[in-house]
Every structure is written in structure tokens, then in C-alpha cells.
Design a protein around this motif. Structure first.
Motif, short mmCIF file in Angstrom:
data_model
loop_
_atom_site.label_atom_id
_atom_site.label_comp_id
_atom_site.label_asym_id
_atom_site.label_seq_id
_atom_site.Cartn_x
_atom_site.Cartn_y
_atom_site.Cartn_z
N ILE A 69 -12.39 -8.34 55.17
CA ILE A 69 -12.05 -9.37 54.19
C ILE A 69 -10.70 -9.05 53.57
CG2 ILE A 69 -12.74 -10.46 52.03
CD1 ILE A 69 -15.62 -9.96 52.75
N CYS A 126 -7.43 -11.64 49.18
CA CYS A 126 -8.35 -12.07 48.12
C CYS A 126 -7.58 -12.49 46.86
CB CYS A 126 -9.32 -10.95 47.78
SG CYS A 126 -10.25 -10.37 49.20
N CYS A 146 -10.64 -15.87 50.28
CA CYS A 146 -10.42 -14.69 51.12
C CYS A 146 -10.15 -15.17 52.53
CB CYS A 146 -11.62 -13.75 51.08
SG CYS A 146 -13.11 -14.43 51.84
N ARG A 188 -10.43 -13.75 56.88
CA ARG A 188 -10.80 -12.74 57.87
C ARG A 188 -9.95 -12.95 59.12
NH1 ARG A 188 -16.95 -13.66 58.76
NH2 ARG A 188 -16.48 -15.79 58.07
N ALA A 195 -15.45 -16.48 48.63
CA ALA A 195 -16.30 -15.31 48.40
C ALA A 195 -16.74 -15.28 46.95
CB ALA A 195 -15.56 -14.03 48.77
#
Length: 629
Positions: A353, A356, A375, A377, A391
Motif C-alpha cells: 500500500i 497514502c 492509497c 497498490r 483505505a
């Protein structure tokens, strides 16, 4: 005997002899092999006497505790947690934690230990992100026991999805802020423009949504702010009202004295609104620029215990993204930065992750606090195919009155659920524009051009006059890609087609990058084809043989494993499917896939029809999206 063989044979004396004579022979692989074997004495020796470090990861970002979990050795597992401080909640690149491995392998002894040590059973935890796929820039509010969240929609229609949850983990779209095509104002906007970073709030019986309306880069106006309101969270919402103040990421703050304000970047600028939240009645002024001093945006203001707390996103939306907070006793006073800033940031560049930021706080009905934040990935060479996701992590308040997120440990892969799982309404619901809630089109479609039959599940799409590469292309129906591995398939009822027309399924990012897989008409015959459109390049492949004239339907299938996509087909319910083409790297379906325009969304899949100058209506049935392979 070499070190790997000595470990494989659990020969501690030989391991000692080898490393005493040449300490440099130790490696992380040695540690992982010893842990996977479940050898406590080997692991203890390597940890306490060799030069190995415990912050080592394999290529999947698994550490020694992941390998110990595979062994099932409770004493080894306890040693690594209690004496070495390893974290059973740390995820690998797929967010698999060591507790996940224990649970899947049914290692009851270790699982009982974990439940006792941490005070919760495995099913009392949730996984981040709580909203997978293209759900960026979250904003949240609570009314009673109900939570509502909005996310950016950019040029997609209907605009600004509104989601509801009872437990902060399970969310469903219940409506959109703009469902009337004439109120969307998206027709001429390039991909990545449109409605950015919405905010939702509740004031005197009404829900208010504000967002930035981002235009193309044509002077003099690039950005305007929009406000909509409704008595019901799902809508319908009022016609958009525009406020002409430059900036992005607006939010509305309602003070105790009844005054209402809008905040927006750069930094946190503020101006007063009228009682209805629809008109600017003061000039904007800067409250505070930000603590990090780079790309401060996404300001939100909260009042608690005599302080005004100012939350900001800083560092840009890439790997340096973060959340900071400052506070003041007076709204227009001097804001002091939090000594614990950033209160949310990913410090490990190899963790799953990343990026953020853009957080928003919410207080639960029982007085606890949480923060939603965006976030991302990445897979492959740093490609965030799923886009920016949402998130959630818990917020605690320090003794000196500052909010910190997840005890300053960054984003969690696995976290304790805020509430017991609430009943979830999974009924298939339809938006006022006629599409199911999880579906969208790039820019609004004309009435009757896209129809969905709830009883039969058939999408009827009138072919667009313009190809997918044009801003004029409308009639493609899309849904979010929410997993790295999935199967997307649909049955296309073969229509009568004119030369040059085509229809099929797509992996879509915007008008600049997408893939097509379907049928096209050439010289009076129909052929299967595939095309990858990457900027100004088209990688087109046409089947060598025409489709037989008696074929009535074709099942089109896209099997995806990370960046690889296999395109398969099946005629008229035949027993076997055939592969048409294997696309080894669809890197272009993400923010990083092309350097052109604004790229802030995420990969989607869906159905399309292109008619050109003639008429064409195509029926698509049995549309399915399945996670995993």
C-alpha cells in the motif's frame, strides 16, 4: 557442506562452523529456509549470532514471520513475535499477512495464540483497502448510525458516487450526485478532468456535496467549485451551483456560530458561504499553507475540545503523499503543526500500500475516530492498475490533544473491525440515469442510447458515431476493475453490421489508452479482432478467417492475471473456448501508463459498440466479473 545444505539438514553445528569461518555467507534466504523448516534453534542462532537483519524481505515482500507461519511451529512463531518484535499484521505484495497463512493452513495452535495475544479472532479483522479499484479522494460523514462517502468520478457519468455503510467496512453505492445528462457538463472535457475530490457533509437536515469542476487547460478559467444538496443522501440532488473561486479539493465547514465556510487549496484557503452553502460572501484568505510545504491540498476542518483542527494532504499524489494536521484556538488564528506529522504516510517504498493521503476524519456514534484516505497498490514496474483506492484506519488522540492514525505505523494491511459486520444489501439497483449503480460511461450518453433490462440482464447499446479514441465516444458501458486477477466475460448477440462497424469488450482507462476485443465488419464479412490503443499507436490484429454466417452469438472473455490478459471466445455456446490473443503487458491501463493529459483514475472493463455513420444496436447478455482465476 554449504550453508543451504546444512540448514536443510538442520545441522546447527555445521551452520555455526560455516559462519564462524566466513560470516559473510549468511543471507536472508538462509533465515527464510530455517524459518520455513520450523527450526527454532537455527533461527535463534541466525538472529542472535549472525549478521542477518530482520527487516529483510523476499521478492514477494514476505519476511521471516511469513515463513515461520508456513512451518506451523508455535515456539518459533512466539519467539519471532515476542523476542524479535515481528508483526503478524504486516502484508506481502498481495496484502497476505502471516496470520492469513496460519488461518489458511488451519494452524490451530498458532491461531489460538494470536487470538489470545491480540484479543480478537481472525474474522474480527478487516483488510485494506476497504474500497478496491477506482475510488479516489474519499470524503466521509456520519448521520446517526449511518456513514456516507463520496469519491471522485472525473469525466465518468453518472457523476460522484455516493456510498453507504453501517460498519465502515462494507460499502455499497446508493446514488450519484449528478444523474441528469444536461447537468453533467462533461461533453468536451478530456479524460482525467471533470469532478475532482468531492466532499460530503450534513447541515440542518440536508446533505451537501461540493467538488472541483476541472476544465480543459484553456484559459482563462481552469477550475470552478460546484455545490449540490439534497434531503436524502442518495439524492436526487439539486442542479449544480457553481462558485467561481480557483483551487481544488473543496470542503464545507459549519462552525458552531452558524457560519458556513468553504476550504480549498493551495494550502488551506477559506472563504465564507451564505446560509445555503451556494454563494461566496467573502474573499478567500490563507489559514495555513501546510507543514510539509509541498503540494498542500485536500483541506478539511474539524472542531474538537476548543481547537480547530486542519487536516491537509501534502507531498503530491505519488509516493511522497501524506496527511498532516495543525490546529488553532481560533478559526483565523495561528495554526501550529502537529509534532507527530505526518500522521499518515507509507515509509516503506516496497510495501504493497503506497501513496497514502487525502484523508478525512469521522467520529463514530460511540466516540471513536477513524480516517478514510486514498492509497494505491502497484504491480510490475510501478503500475497502479487499480487506480487510487480507499483505505481506513483508526485514529487515537494523544495526551497533548493531537490525532494520530494507526499509531503512526502507516497504512495497515489488516486491522480490527470498527463494528460487527452489518447486514449488507446486495440487491442490484438502478440509477436514475438507467445504469446499474456500479456502471458508468465516459461522459453522458443520450437518452435511449444505452438501455439496461433488469429482468433479463441485457445491455442494449446503440453504436457511437465516434471511436473509443474520440472525446465524442459515448456508448461504452464500464465498471471498475477491482482486483489484479479476474475474469470478465459477456455474450454478444451478433447484429447485422456495416463495414467498419465494431462491438465487443474493452479494458479501458481513457480515450488515450484502452484495448478492444470483439467483432468487426470488413467487406461484408464479420471477423474477430483485437486492438491495443496506446497514445498515437494502434496494435491491431484481425482474424484470418471470417465468422460463419450462421453464428448467432459469441461469448467474449478476458482473463487477467496482473498485467497479462488472455482474450478468448466461444461461438454459440460451444463446448470449448479458444484463445484469440495473449496480451503480455497492459501497462498502459493506469496513471503511469502514458505521459499525456491528466491521469488520476483507474482501469475499467466493459462493453462498447461503434456505428460510424450508420445505425447499430448491440445486445450484451450474461455479463460477469469474477475475482481470481
Amino acid at each position: 557442506m554449504d550453508l543451504s545444505k546444512a540448514i536443510a539438514e538442520s545441522n546447527l553445528d555445521e551452520v555455526k562452523s560455516i559462519l564462524i569461518n566466513d560470516p559473510n555467507l549468511v543471507s536472508k534466504e538462509s533465515l527464510f529456509d530455517a524459518a520455513k523448516k520450523g527450526s527454532l534453534e537455527l533461527v535463534k542462532y541466525l538472529v542472535e549470532y549472525s549478521r542477518i537483519s530482520l527487516n529483510e524481505y523476499d521478492s514477494s515482500h514476505r519476511n521471516v514471520l511469513h515463513y515461520a507461519a508456513e512451518s506451523g511451529n508455535i515456539e518459533l512463531f512466539r519467539y519471532l513475535i515476542e523476542r524479535c518484535g515481528m508483526d503478524p499484521f504486516e502484508g506481502d505484495h498481495d496484502l497476505v499477512t502471516s496470520w492469513d497463512i496460519v488461518h489458511k493452513s488451519e494452524g490451530k495452535e498458532i491461531e489460538n495464540y494470536l487470538e489470545k495475544r491480540y484479543g480478537h479472532k481472525y474474522d474480527e479483522y478487516y483488510k485494506n483497502p476497504v474500497r478496491s479499484g477506482f475510488f479516489p479522494d474519499p470524503s466521509i460523514c456520519r448521520v446517526g448510525d449511518d456513514y456516507y462517502m463520496v469519491n471522485s468520478s472525473f469525466i465518468f457519468f453518472p457523476c460522484i458516487p455516493i456510498s453507504h455503510s453501517k460498519d465502515l467496512i462494507h460499502w455499497e453505492i446508493i446514488g450519484h450526485a449528478i444523474t441528469t445528462p444536461d447537468w453533467a457538463y462533461l461533453d468536451e472535457l478530456e479524460g482525467g478532468r471533470g469532478y475532482w475530490a468531492p466532499d460530503i457533509s450534513f447541515y440542518e437536515g440536508k446533505f451537501y456535496i461540493t467538488a472541483t469542476y476541472r476544465l480543459n487547460d484553456v484559459p482563462p478559467v481552469y477550475r470552478r467549485q460546484v455545490v449540490l444538496y439534497s434531503e436524502n443522501p442518495e439524492g436526487p440532488y439539486s442542479k449544480p451551483v457553481f462558485i467561481d473561486e480557483d483551487g481544488i479539493d473543496p470542503s464545507i465547514f459549519n462552525d458552531d456560530d452558524g457560519k458556513r465556510y468553504m476550504l480549498l487549496n493551495r494550502g488551506a484557503r477559506i472563504f465564507e458561504l451564505n446560509k445555503y452553502g451556494t454563494r461566496k460572501i467573502s474573499e478567500a484568505q490563507l489559514l495555513f499553507y501546510g507543514d510539509h510545504k509541498r503540494a498542500p491540498e485536500g483541506p478539511h476542518l474539524y472542531k474538537k475540545d476548543g481547537y480547530y483542527y486542519l487536516l491537509e494532504a501534502e507531498g503530491g499524489t505519488g509516493l511522497g503523499h501524506r496527511v498532516t494536521v495543525s490546529r488553532s484556538k481560533e478559526l483565523f488564528g495561528n495554526y501550529e503543526p502537529c509534532p507527530y506529522n505526518p500522521i499518515m504516510r507509507q515509509d516503506n517504498p516496497d510495501a504493497a500500500i503506497q501513496r497514502c493521503g487525502h484523508g478525512d476524519l469521522v467520529e463514530t456514534q460511540d466516540g471513536r475516530w477513524y480516517m478514510v484516505y486514498l492509497c494505491g497498490r502497484t504491480i510490475g514496474d510501478g503500475y497502479s492498475i487499480l487506480g487510487r483506492e480507499t483505505a481506513l484506519d483508526p485514529v487515537t488522540w494523544t495526551a497533548d490533544g493531537w490525532p494520530i492514525v494507526n499509531n503512526l505505523k502507516g497504512p495497515s494491511a489488516m486491522q480490527i473491525k470498527p463494528f460487527k459486520d452489518a447486514p449488507f444489501d446486495d440487491q442490484f439497483k438502478i440509477s436514475e440515469c438507467g445504469l446499474p449503480f456500479d456502471y458508468m460511461t465516459p461522459r453522458p450518453f443520450k437518452k435511449g442510447d444505452v438501455l439496461y433490462n433488469k429482468e433479463t440482464g441485457i445491455f442494449s447499446i446503440r453504436g457511437s458515431r465516434a471511436p473509443l479514441s474520440s472525446l465524442e465516444s459515448r456508448n461504452l458501458v464500464l465498471r471498475r476493475q477491482t482486483s489484479f486477477s479476474f475474469i470478465y466475460e459477456v455474450t454478444l448477440v451478433i447484429p447485422k453490421m456495416s463495414d467498419g462497424q465494431n462491438a465487443g469488450i474493452t479494458g479501458y482507462y481513457d480515450e488515450n489508452t484502452y484495448l478492444e476485443f470483439g467483432i468487426t465488419s470488413r467487406d461484408g464479412n464479420l471477423y474477430l479482432y483485437a486492438n491495443e490503443h496506446i497514445g498515437d499507436e494502434d496494435r491491431f490484429e484481425l482474424a484470418k478467417e471470417a465468422i460463419a454466417s450462421d453464428i448467432k452469438t459469441i461469448r467474449l472473455k478476458m482473463t487477467t492475471n496482473y498485467l497479462e490478459r488472455k482474450l478468448l471466445y466461444q461461438f454459440d455456446g460451444a463446448d470449448c473456448e479458444k484463445e484469440f490473443k495473449n496480451l503480455s503487458n497492459v501497462f498502459y491501463l493506469c496513471d503511469e501508463g502514458l505521459s499525456k493529459g491528466k491521469r488520476f483514475t483507474g482501469a475499467l472493463v466493459g462493453m462498447y459498440a461503434y456505428a460510424g455513420n450508420d445505425d447499430l444496436v448491440v445486445d450484451f447478455s450474461q455479463e460477469q466479473y469474477s475475482h481470481g482465476l
